[in-house]
Design a protein around this motif. Structure first.
Motif, PDB file in Angstrom:
ATOM      1  N   MET A   1     -23.461 -45.654 -52.462  1.00 43.17           N
ATOM      2  CA  MET A   1     -22.603 -46.534 -51.692  1.00 43.17           C
ATOM      3  C   MET A   1     -21.700 -45.671 -50.812  1.00 43.17           C
ATOM      4  SD  MET A   1     -19.729 -49.151 -53.109  1.00 43.17           S
ATOM      5  CE  MET A   1     -20.318 -50.737 -52.650  1.00 43.17           C
ATOM      6  N   LYS A   2     -21.624 -46.007 -49.556  1.00 44.60           N
ATOM      7  CA  LYS A   2     -20.813 -45.264 -48.603  1.00 44.60           C
ATOM      8  C   LYS A   2     -19.437 -45.915 -48.495  1.00 44.60           C
ATOM      9  CE  LYS A   2     -22.087 -42.812 -44.521  1.00 44.60           C
ATOM     10  NZ  LYS A   2     -22.858 -42.790 -43.288  1.00 44.60           N
ATOM     11  N   ASN A   3     -18.386 -45.089 -48.510  1.00 47.62           N
ATOM     12  CA  ASN A   3     -17.020 -45.572 -48.359  1.00 47.62           C
ATOM     13  C   ASN A   3     -16.384 -44.909 -47.142  1.00 47.62           C
ATOM     14  OD1 ASN A   3     -17.755 -46.337 -51.032  1.00 47.62           O
ATOM     15  ND2 ASN A   3     -15.621 -46.634 -51.477  1.00 47.62           N
ATOM     16  N   TYR A   4     -15.388 -45.575 -46.566  1.00 48.12           N
ATOM     17  CA  TYR A   4     -14.764 -45.132 -45.324  1.00 48.12           C
ATOM     18  C   TYR A   4     -13.246 -45.143 -45.458  1.00 48.12           C
ATOM     19  CZ  TYR A   4     -19.344 -46.592 -43.614  1.00 48.12           C
ATOM     20  OH  TYR A   4     -20.676 -46.754 -43.429  1.00 48.12           O
ATOM     21  N   ARG A   5     -12.605 -44.187 -44.751  1.00 43.93           N
ATOM     22  CA  ARG A   5     -11.147 -44.210 -44.627  1.00 43.93           C
ATOM     23  C   ARG A   5     -10.751 -43.460 -43.363  1.00 43.93           C
ATOM     24  NH1 ARG A   5      -8.657 -40.116 -49.183  1.00 43.93           N
ATOM     25  NH2 ARG A   5      -9.511 -38.194 -48.325  1.00 43.93           N
ATOM     26  N   PHE A   6      -9.576 -43.812 -42.854  1.00 45.91           N
ATOM     27  CA  PHE A   6      -9.036 -43.140 -41.686  1.00 45.91           C
ATOM     28  C   PHE A   6      -7.905 -42.222 -42.128  1.00 45.91           C
ATOM     29  CE2 PHE A   6     -11.159 -46.698 -39.676  1.00 45.91           C
ATOM     30  CZ  PHE A   6     -11.715 -46.097 -38.568  1.00 45.91           C
ATOM     31  N   VAL A   7      -7.833 -41.065 -41.464  1.00 45.92           N
ATOM     32  CA  VAL A   7      -6.818 -40.072 -41.778  1.00 45.92           C
ATOM     33  C   VAL A   7      -6.108 -39.701 -40.481  1.00 45.92           C
ATOM     34  CG1 VAL A   7      -6.408 -37.751 -42.682  1.00 45.92           C
ATOM     35  CG2 VAL A   7      -8.204 -39.171 -43.678  1.00 45.92           C
ATOM     36  N   THR A   8      -4.775 -39.689 -40.525  1.00 45.08           N
ATOM     37  CA  THR A   8      -3.975 -39.244 -39.388  1.00 45.08           C
ATOM     38  C   THR A   8      -3.361 -37.898 -39.756  1.00 45.08           C
ATOM     39  OG1 THR A   8      -1.878 -40.222 -40.097  1.00 45.08           O
ATOM     40  CG2 THR A   8      -3.392 -41.662 -38.882  1.00 45.08           C
ATOM     41  N   PRO A   9      -2.723 -37.223 -38.803  1.00 50.40           N
ATOM     42  CA  PRO A   9      -2.092 -35.949 -39.155  1.00 50.40           C
ATOM     43  C   PRO A   9      -1.024 -36.074 -40.248  1.00 50.40           C
ATOM     44  CG  PRO A   9      -2.330 -36.112 -36.785  1.00 50.40           C
ATOM     45  CD  PRO A   9      -2.722 -37.452 -37.357  1.00 50.40           C
ATOM     46  N   LYS A  10      -0.454 -37.274 -40.427  1.00 50.55           N
ATOM     47  CA  LYS A  10       0.624 -37.439 -41.408  1.00 50.55           C
ATOM     48  C   LYS A  10       0.297 -38.347 -42.578  1.00 50.55           C
ATOM     49  CE  LYS A  10       4.266 -36.495 -38.128  1.00 50.55           C
ATOM     50  NZ  LYS A  10       5.583 -36.849 -37.645  1.00 50.55           N
ATOM     51  N   ARG A  11      -0.733 -39.182 -42.447  1.00 51.49           N
ATOM     52  CA  ARG A  11      -1.038 -40.150 -43.516  1.00 51.49           C
ATOM     53  C   ARG A  11      -2.537 -40.243 -43.760  1.00 51.49           C
ATOM     54  NH1 ARG A  11       2.247 -45.546 -42.980  1.00 51.49           N
ATOM     55  NH2 ARG A  11       1.788 -45.585 -45.187  1.00 51.49           N
ATOM     56  N   THR A  12      -2.858 -40.674 -44.976  1.00 48.66           N
ATOM     57  CA  THR A  12      -4.257 -40.858 -45.370  1.00 48.66           C
ATOM     58  C   THR A  12      -4.440 -42.278 -45.871  1.00 48.66           C
ATOM     59  OG1 THR A  12      -4.424 -38.536 -45.993  1.00 48.66           O
ATOM     60  CG2 THR A  12      -6.080 -40.023 -46.888  1.00 48.66           C
ATOM     61  N   GLY A  13      -5.451 -42.960 -45.356  1.00 50.14           N
ATOM     62  CA  GLY A  13      -5.724 -44.329 -45.760  1.00 50.14           C
ATOM     63  C   GLY A  13      -6.497 -44.398 -47.068  1.00 50.14           C
ATOM     64  N   LYS A  14      -6.620 -45.614 -47.588  1.00 48.05           N
ATOM     65  CA  LYS A  14      -7.393 -45.844 -48.814  1.00 48.05           C
ATOM     66  C   LYS A  14      -8.867 -45.913 -48.465  1.00 48.05           C
ATOM     67  CE  LYS A  14      -5.741 -49.631 -50.491  1.00 48.05           C
ATOM     68  NZ  LYS A  14      -5.085 -50.770 -51.107  1.00 48.05           N
ATOM     69  N   TRP A  15      -9.712 -45.711 -49.480  1.00 44.45           N
ATOM     70  CA  TRP A  15     -11.153 -45.832 -49.294  1.00 44.45           C
ATOM     71  C   TRP A  15     -11.542 -47.309 -49.298  1.00 44.45           C
ATOM     72  CZ3 TRP A  15     -13.858 -41.888 -47.678  1.00 44.45           C
ATOM     73  CH2 TRP A  15     -13.458 -40.594 -47.991  1.00 44.45           C
ATOM     74  N   TYR A  16     -12.423 -47.697 -48.370  1.00 47.09           N
ATOM     75  CA  TYR A  16     -12.904 -49.070 -48.287  1.00 47.09           C
ATOM     76  C   TYR A  16     -14.433 -49.070 -48.300  1.00 47.09           C
ATOM     77  CZ  TYR A  16      -8.145 -50.320 -47.117  1.00 47.09           C
ATOM     78  OH  TYR A  16      -6.793 -50.507 -47.165  1.00 47.09           O
ATOM     79  N   PRO A  17     -15.031 -50.133 -48.823  1.00 47.96           N
ATOM     80  CA  PRO A  17     -16.488 -50.166 -48.977  1.00 47.96           C
ATOM     81  C   PRO A  17     -17.266 -50.356 -47.678  1.00 47.96           C
ATOM     82  CG  PRO A  17     -15.544 -52.220 -49.721  1.00 47.96           C
ATOM     83  CD  PRO A  17     -14.399 -51.299 -49.419  1.00 47.96           C
TER      84      PRO A  17
END
Length: 64
Positions: A1-17
């Motif tokens: 199963m592939k999961n996705y998240r967005f990362v900025t220089p200051k914050r990291t998002g949660k993993w989503y399906p």
């Protein structure tokens, strides 16, 4: 199963399906926004999309 998240220089998002869910929640960390008129995701400068493949099977507990 592939999961996705967005990362900025200051914050990291949660993993989503799925990618669509990750895009909808990206504005919470300031990674970008979803244009409601076109339906396209617009990422801000410095935003990175990370993906990971996770196993759908759970490891079994060892028995003695």
């Amino acid at each position: 199963m592939k999961n996705y998240r967005f990362v900025t220089p200051k914050r990291t998002g949660k993993w989503y399906p799925d990618l669509e869910t990750a895009q909808r929640h990206a504005c919470e960390i300031g990674a970008g926004y979803l244009d409601t008129r076109t339906g396209q995701f617009v990422a801000y400068v410095g935003t990175v999309l990370e993906t990971i493949i996770r196993s759908t099977t759970r490891p079994r507990a060892a028995t003695a």
